[in-house]
Write a protein that holds these residues in place. Structure first.
Motif, PDB file in Angstrom:
ATOM      1  N   LYS A  86      37.236  48.096 -16.688  1.00 61.70           N
ATOM      2  CA  LYS A  86      37.905  49.384 -16.523  1.00 61.70           C
ATOM      3  C   LYS A  86      38.826  49.327 -15.323  1.00 61.70           C
ATOM      4  N   LEU A  87      40.049  49.872 -15.471  1.00 60.58           N
ATOM      5  CA  LEU A  87      41.018  49.845 -14.388  1.00 60.58           C
ATOM      6  C   LEU A  87      40.604  50.779 -13.264  1.00 60.58           C
ATOM      7  N   GLY A  88      41.068  50.472 -12.055  1.00 61.23           N
ATOM      8  CA  GLY A  88      40.730  51.270 -10.888  1.00 61.23           C
ATOM      9  C   GLY A  88      41.553  52.542 -10.782  1.00 61.23           C
ATOM     10  N   PRO A  89      41.270  53.398  -9.794  1.00 58.21           N
ATOM     11  CA  PRO A  89      42.006  54.657  -9.634  1.00 58.21           C
ATOM     12  C   PRO A  89      43.465  54.418  -9.254  1.00 58.21           C
ATOM     13  N   ALA A 348      36.807  34.592 -10.366  1.00 56.82           N
ATOM     14  CA  ALA A 348      37.909  34.773 -11.305  1.00 56.82           C
ATOM     15  C   ALA A 348      37.857  36.143 -11.957  1.00 56.82           C
ATOM     16  N   GLY A 349      36.649  36.637 -12.267  1.00 58.08           N
ATOM     17  CA  GLY A 349      36.519  37.961 -12.864  1.00 58.08           C
ATOM     18  C   GLY A 349      37.023  39.058 -11.947  1.00 58.08           C
ATOM     19  N   ILE A 350      36.683  38.972 -10.671  1.00 57.47           N
ATOM     20  CA  ILE A 350      37.154  39.978  -9.703  1.00 57.47           C
ATOM     21  C   ILE A 350      38.668  39.896  -9.546  1.00 57.47           C
ATOM     22  N   LEU A 351      39.197  38.686  -9.451  1.00 56.18           N
ATOM     23  CA  LEU A 351      40.640  38.525  -9.316  1.00 56.18           C
ATOM     24  C   LEU A 351      41.369  39.036 -10.557  1.00 56.18           C
ATOM     25  N   SER A 352      40.783  38.837 -11.720  1.00 52.24           N
ATOM     26  CA  SER A 352      41.390  39.332 -12.957  1.00 52.24           C
ATOM     27  C   SER A 352      41.477  40.854 -12.945  1.00 52.24           C
ATOM     28  N   TRP A 353      40.399  41.496 -12.547  1.00 46.97           N
ATOM     29  CA  TRP A 353      40.396  42.962 -12.473  1.00 46.97           C
ATOM     30  C   TRP A 353      41.457  43.450 -11.485  1.00 46.97           C
ATOM     31  N   ILE A 354      41.546  42.803 -10.341  1.00 41.26           N
ATOM     32  CA  ILE A 354      42.557  43.185  -9.345  1.00 41.26           C
ATOM     33  C   ILE A 354      43.960  43.016  -9.924  1.00 41.26           C
ATOM     34  N   TYR A 355      44.199  41.887 -10.590  1.00 34.89           N
ATOM     35  CA  TYR A 355      45.541  41.598 -11.107  1.00 34.89           C
ATOM     36  C   TYR A 355      45.972  42.598 -12.171  1.00 34.89           C
ATOM     37  N   PHE A 356      45.086  42.908 -13.109  1.00 33.02           N
ATOM     38  CA  PHE A 356      45.494  43.811 -14.186  1.00 33.02           C
ATOM     39  C   PHE A 356      45.604  45.255 -13.707  1.00 33.02           C
ATOM     40  N   CYS A 357      44.866  45.619 -12.676  1.00 32.56           N
ATOM     41  CA  CYS A 357      45.118  46.913 -12.024  1.00 32.56           C
ATOM     42  C   CYS A 357      46.504  46.907 -11.372  1.00 32.56           C
ATOM     43  N   ALA A 358      46.838  45.796 -10.730  1.00 32.65           N
ATOM     44  CA  ALA A 358      48.148  45.671 -10.092  1.00 32.65           C
ATOM     45  C   ALA A 358      49.271  45.774 -11.122  1.00 32.65           C
ATOM     46  N   ASN A 362      49.192  49.811  -9.584  1.00 31.58           N
ATOM     47  CA  ASN A 362      48.340  50.187  -8.464  1.00 31.58           C
ATOM     48  C   ASN A 362      48.775  49.410  -7.218  1.00 31.58           C
ATOM     49  N   THR A 363      49.387  50.090  -6.268  1.00 31.27           N
ATOM     50  CA  THR A 363      49.957  49.438  -5.089  1.00 31.27           C
ATOM     51  C   THR A 363      48.907  48.719  -4.250  1.00 31.27           C
ATOM     52  N   SER A 364      47.755  49.352  -4.046  1.00 34.81           N
ATOM     53  CA  SER A 364      46.723  48.715  -3.220  1.00 34.81           C
ATOM     54  C   SER A 364      46.245  47.423  -3.875  1.00 34.81           C
ATOM     55  N   MET A 365      46.165  47.406  -5.201  1.00 39.21           N
ATOM     56  CA  MET A 365      45.744  46.197  -5.901  1.00 39.21           C
ATOM     57  C   MET A 365      46.852  45.144  -5.906  1.00 39.21           C
ATOM     58  N   GLN A 366      48.095  45.567  -5.946  1.00 36.57           N
ATOM     59  CA  GLN A 366      49.198  44.617  -5.825  1.00 36.57           C
ATOM     60  C   GLN A 366      49.129  43.897  -4.487  1.00 36.57           C
ATOM     61  N   LEU A 367      48.926  44.668  -3.440  1.00 31.14           N
ATOM     62  CA  LEU A 367      48.815  44.094  -2.102  1.00 31.14           C
ATOM     63  C   LEU A 367      47.606  43.168  -2.006  1.00 31.14           C
ATOM     64  N   LEU A 368      46.491  43.598  -2.584  1.00 28.56           N
ATOM     65  CA  LEU A 368      45.268  42.809  -2.514  1.00 28.56           C
ATOM     66  C   LEU A 368      45.423  41.478  -3.246  1.00 28.56           C
ATOM     67  N   PRO A 423      55.798  51.102 -16.362  1.00 26.86           N
ATOM     68  CA  PRO A 423      55.008  52.240 -16.801  1.00 26.86           C
ATOM     69  C   PRO A 423      53.731  51.757 -17.474  1.00 26.86           C
ATOM     70  N   ARG A 424      52.719  52.568 -17.490  1.00 26.31           N
ATOM     71  CA  ARG A 424      51.455  52.174 -18.123  1.00 26.31           C
ATOM     72  C   ARG A 424      51.695  51.845 -19.587  1.00 26.31           C
ATOM     73  N   GLY A 425      51.103  50.734 -19.997  1.00 25.18           N
ATOM     74  CA  GLY A 425      51.228  50.332 -21.378  1.00 25.18           C
ATOM     75  C   GLY A 425      52.490  49.573 -21.704  1.00 25.18           C
ATOM     76  N   ALA A 426      53.329  49.279 -20.684  1.00 25.90           N
ATOM     77  CA  ALA A 426      54.559  48.549 -20.940  1.00 25.90           C
ATOM     78  C   ALA A 426      54.237  47.119 -21.358  1.00 25.90           C
TER      79      ALA A 426
END
Length: 431
Positions: A86-89, A348-358, A362-368, A423-426
């Protein structure tokens, strides 16, 4: 048997690299980065060890290669599982405040970079840094955070302040890359720039340039020691000596003699298997204590009391070559035997979640993710706790800045920084 394991590792690395290059932007994913590290750092060290009569036993090398293959496969498995999370806030930040904070981070980091450069050679150039040198580099990392924030803001919208912060940070990276010959800083800078543009503009680095970077990485593996000796360790840079470096000759030597890091892995796995001496992850606690508990403030005795005894990973008659690393495969096996490869799946699972949120803006996830890519690669070449140490450091110094910039639910405003240009879903967000 060892050659069979080497071929398996080689084919898997190539397959993951081709998969990343085939999909637009796929080379930003951790499976591609992991495969690149195995191809350019791990695999070249193995052939010269196959006929080495000083290795512990005949099966030791094959076991080390096979376990390395398991770790590489887990990088792909974990990434696939993580992208279904699930994507982050979705939060927004004031771009102006972020840039003000980035400017402050850059100035503080630059000051400590300068102080580190003023240390005596015996403190600054030793292979294993301690004391004041470690403290200075701990705070010098803030320069990287400021640069990453400025890159994100400038990729979204050009501004004079963001450009000034970027140029200021690049001046220090020039010294670390060109003069000090630091490969990790070169990879870090290249990935931060490319990811900022990818997240906000949807522009991917040409595949030919990515492939060329792998060639340079392989050349750097065998030549970086001579390069640093010519430009960094002997006072003034000697560029004539740099031109005299012969990568082909160095490669032949490596393929004939084998690499020291993989030799460390072979000896450590043999010793651990023979003694059944597993630490069950305690070594991660010890590394966090080493990095984040300053002996100058709490005292050496208190810091020593925080360490937990762990079994030896090498036999007493083996000493790793100075300046070499143990590799993340070593500490993974030392913790849970073959099940230790699951460390790479988790990472890898955590990094995947961060990347797809980015990728969803999601700016904070892009930075992370920009700041996590290089420590994740170092988790292969150095120690898996590299990524955890990096995340703790980011939490301490970046969360206050994000709070200052005003984390709040997404609302459109010219000064808000919340979407990465997609945009979301692009279609571009699916990698």
């Amino acid at each position: 048997m060892a050659w069979l394991a080497v071929v398996l590792l080689f084919i898997t690395s190539i397959a993951m690299l081709v998969s990343g290059l085939w999909r637009r932007g796929g080379f930003f994913g951790f499976p591609f980065l992991a495969a690149a590290m195995f191809l350019t750092f791990v695999l070249p060290q193995i052939p010269g060890l196959i006929d080495d009569r000083f290795l512990p036993q005949n099966s030791a090398l094959a076991r080390a290669v096979f376990f390395s293959w398991l770790c590489l496969v887990m990088c792909s498995v974990g990434w696939w599982l993580g992208k279904h999370s699930k994507l982050g806030p979705d939060l927004v930040f004031s771009e102006k405040r972020l840039l003000y904070y980035a400017a402050g981070l850059s100035l503080v980091g630059a000051y400590f970079f300068y102080r580190f450069g003023q240390l005596a050679d015996e403190e600054r150039l030793r292979g294993f840094l301690t004391g004041t040198a470690v403290a200075y580099l701990f705070f010098a990392k803030l320069l990287t955070y400021g640069l990453a924030i400025a890159l994100l803001c400038f990729a979204r919208r050009r501004s004079t302040l963001a450009l000034c912060i970027v140029l200021f940070g690049l001046a220090f990276y020039f010294d670390r890359i060109v003069i000090a010959g630091r490969r990790s800083e070169a990879a870090e800078l290249g990935l931060m720039v490319a990811l900022a543009i990818w997240f906000h503009r949807g522009w991917a680095v040409p595949r030919s340039l990515v492939s060329l970077s792998l060639v340079f990485a392989m050349a750097g593996l065998v030549s970086v020691g001579e390069y640093r000796a010519a430009t960094y360790y002997n006072g003034a840079p000697d560029w004539r000596a740099v031109l005299e470096i012969n990568p082909v000759e160095n490669w032949q030597k490596l393929l004939k003699q084998g690499g020291p890091e993989f030799r460390n892995l072979v000896f450590s796995m043999a010793s651990i298997s023979e003694n059944q001496a597993y630490d069950f992850g305690i070594s991660h606690w010890n590394s966090v204590v080493f990095v984040y508990v300053p002996a100058q403030l709490v005292g050496s005795k208190i810091k020593e009391s925080l360490y937990i005894d762990t079994p030896l990973v090498y036999s007493r008659d083996y000493d790793p070559a100075p300046g070499t690393t143990p590799t993340g495969m070593m500490d993974s096996f030392a913790s849970f035997s073959y099940f230790g490869c699951l460390k790479f799946a988790l990472m890898a699972g955590i990094l995947s979640w961060i990347y797809f949120c980015a990728m969803q803006g999601n700016t904070s996830m892009q930075l992370l993710y920009m700041l996590s890519a290089t420590p994740a690669m170092l988790a292969i070449t150095h120690f898996t706790n590299e990524i955890v140490i990096a995340w703790v450091h980011m939490a301490v110094f970046l969360i206050p800045g994000l709070l200052y910039a005003g984390m709040r639910p997404a609302r459109r405003h010219p000064d808000n920084l919340n979407d990465g240009g997609f945009p979301r879903g692009a279609p571009q967000s699916v990698v």
